[in-house]
Design a protein around this motif. Sequence first.
Motif, short mmCIF file in Angstrom:
data_model
loop_
_atom_site.label_atom_id
_atom_site.label_comp_id
_atom_site.label_asym_id
_atom_site.label_seq_id
_atom_site.Cartn_x
_atom_site.Cartn_y
_atom_site.Cartn_z
N THR A 89 53.85 12.69 -18.69
CA THR A 89 53.57 14.02 -18.15
C THR A 89 53.27 13.92 -16.66
OG1 THR A 89 51.18 13.92 -18.55
CG2 THR A 89 52.57 14.76 -20.36
N ALA A 90 53.58 14.98 -15.94
CA ALA A 90 53.31 15.01 -14.50
C ALA A 90 51.82 14.86 -14.24
CB ALA A 90 53.85 16.31 -13.90
N ARG A 91 50.99 15.53 -15.03
CA ARG A 91 49.55 15.46 -14.82
C ARG A 91 49.00 14.07 -15.09
NH1 ARG A 91 45.56 16.17 -11.81
NH2 ARG A 91 43.60 16.74 -12.80
N GLY A 92 49.48 13.42 -16.13
CA GLY A 92 49.04 12.05 -16.41
C GLY A 92 49.41 11.12 -15.27
N ALA A 93 50.63 11.24 -14.77
CA ALA A 93 51.09 10.41 -13.65
C ALA A 93 50.27 10.69 -12.39
CB ALA A 93 52.56 10.65 -13.39
N GLU A 94 49.94 11.93 -12.18
CA GLU A 94 49.15 12.33 -11.01
C GLU A 94 47.75 11.71 -11.04
OE1 GLU A 94 47.09 16.49 -9.80
OE2 GLU A 94 49.23 16.60 -10.24
N ILE A 95 47.09 11.82 -12.18
CA ILE A 95 45.74 11.24 -12.32
C ILE A 95 45.80 9.73 -12.13
CG2 ILE A 95 43.84 10.82 -13.93
CD1 ILE A 95 44.58 13.57 -15.21
N ALA A 96 46.76 9.09 -12.75
CA ALA A 96 46.90 7.63 -12.65
C ALA A 96 47.18 7.20 -11.21
CB ALA A 96 48.01 7.14 -13.58
N ALA A 97 48.01 7.94 -10.50
CA ALA A 97 48.35 7.59 -9.12
C ALA A 97 47.10 7.59 -8.23
CB ALA A 97 49.40 8.55 -8.58
N VAL A 98 46.22 8.55 -8.45
CA VAL A 98 44.98 8.62 -7.67
C VAL A 98 44.12 7.39 -7.94
CG1 VAL A 98 42.82 9.91 -7.40
CG2 VAL A 98 45.00 11.13 -7.52
N ARG A 99 44.13 6.88 -9.15
CA ARG A 99 43.27 5.77 -9.56
C ARG A 99 43.88 4.40 -9.29
NH1 ARG A 99 40.89 7.63 -15.41
NH2 ARG A 99 39.87 9.54 -14.70
N ARG A 100 45.15 4.34 -9.05
CA ARG A 100 45.87 3.07 -8.93
C ARG A 100 45.31 2.14 -7.86
NH1 ARG A 100 52.38 2.64 -9.12
NH2 ARG A 100 52.46 0.39 -9.50
N GLN A 101 45.03 2.67 -6.70
CA GLN A 101 44.57 1.85 -5.58
C GLN A 101 43.28 1.11 -5.92
OE1 GLN A 101 43.90 3.92 -1.88
NE2 GLN A 101 43.58 2.03 -0.76
N ALA A 102 42.37 1.76 -6.62
CA ALA A 102 41.11 1.12 -6.99
C ALA A 102 41.36 -0.10 -7.88
CB ALA A 102 40.19 2.11 -7.68
N ALA A 103 42.26 0.05 -8.84
CA ALA A 103 42.56 -1.07 -9.75
C ALA A 103 43.23 -2.22 -9.00
CB ALA A 103 43.45 -0.59 -10.89
N GLU A 104 44.20 -1.89 -8.15
CA GLU A 104 44.90 -2.93 -7.40
C GLU A 104 43.96 -3.66 -6.45
OE1 GLU A 104 48.07 -0.65 -5.61
OE2 GLU A 104 49.38 -0.92 -7.36
N ALA A 105 43.08 -2.91 -5.79
CA ALA A 105 42.14 -3.52 -4.86
C ALA A 105 41.17 -4.44 -5.59
CB ALA A 105 41.37 -2.43 -4.10
N PHE A 106 40.69 -4.02 -6.76
CA PHE A 106 39.77 -4.85 -7.52
C PHE A 106 40.45 -6.15 -7.94
CE2 PHE A 106 37.77 -6.65 -11.17
CZ PHE A 106 36.42 -6.61 -10.84
N TYR A 107 41.65 -6.04 -8.51
CA TYR A 107 42.37 -7.23 -8.96
C TYR A 107 42.61 -8.18 -7.79
CZ TYR A 107 46.27 -10.22 -10.20
OH TYR A 107 47.09 -11.31 -10.36
N SER A 108 43.08 -7.66 -6.68
CA SER A 108 43.37 -8.51 -5.51
C SER A 108 42.10 -9.18 -4.99
CB SER A 108 44.00 -7.68 -4.40
OG SER A 108 45.26 -7.20 -4.81
N SER A 109 41.01 -8.43 -4.92
CA SER A 109 39.75 -9.01 -4.44
C SER A 109 39.24 -10.09 -5.39
CB SER A 109 38.69 -7.92 -4.29
OG SER A 109 39.05 -7.03 -3.27
N MET A 110 39.30 -9.80 -6.67
CA MET A 110 38.84 -10.78 -7.67
C MET A 110 39.69 -12.05 -7.60
SD MET A 110 36.77 -11.54 -10.23
CE MET A 110 36.20 -10.12 -11.11
N LEU A 111 41.00 -11.89 -7.52
CA LEU A 111 41.89 -13.06 -7.44
C LEU A 111 41.59 -13.88 -6.19
CD1 LEU A 111 44.27 -14.75 -8.44
CD2 LEU A 111 45.80 -13.13 -7.28
#
Length: 160
Positions: free
Chosen positions: A119-141
């Motif tokens: 759904t467009a709304r699901g993709a929209e919510i996920a897109a807003v949250r994506r950067q936080a997850a990527e930043a956490f993973y990169s920092s932890m690694l």
Amino acid sequence: MPGQCHAQAGAEKAYRFLAEHGFPEGFAARVRECIASHRYRKGNRPTTIEAKILFDADKVDVTGAIGIARTLVYKGQVSEPLYTVLPDGSVCDGTGDGGPSFFQEYKYKLEGLYDKFYTARGAEIAAVRRQAAEAFYSSMLQEVSETQQKGAAMLRAYVD
């Protein structure tokens, strides 16, 4: 029950409950299909709008900082490590990792999740949250890799 597919078990349980409580067969069957098709790792893709909404709602729950936190809590509950170490002593980033770890789960499931919404709304919510997850993973690694490298160097210096 460990090893049992929660989507399939939940689908059958919901179907039985609805049938036993007088809901129409067609409705109970549609609910069963929605629940059965929400699991990410099974090839049973959602086809109805209701099933797609349930799928997306379930996946939004593991996106962003909340998704990272939930994954870490679960990995701790089942005693799985944050990362594994490769034969050369370096930290595995999760790519091709045969053993379970947070990094493996991120690479196998979480990293690619953001392009799989229906759904467009699901993709929209996920897109807003994506950067936080990527930043956490990169920092932890980065942090564990640096710590592992420094610790290995200190050990080599001590042993030599």
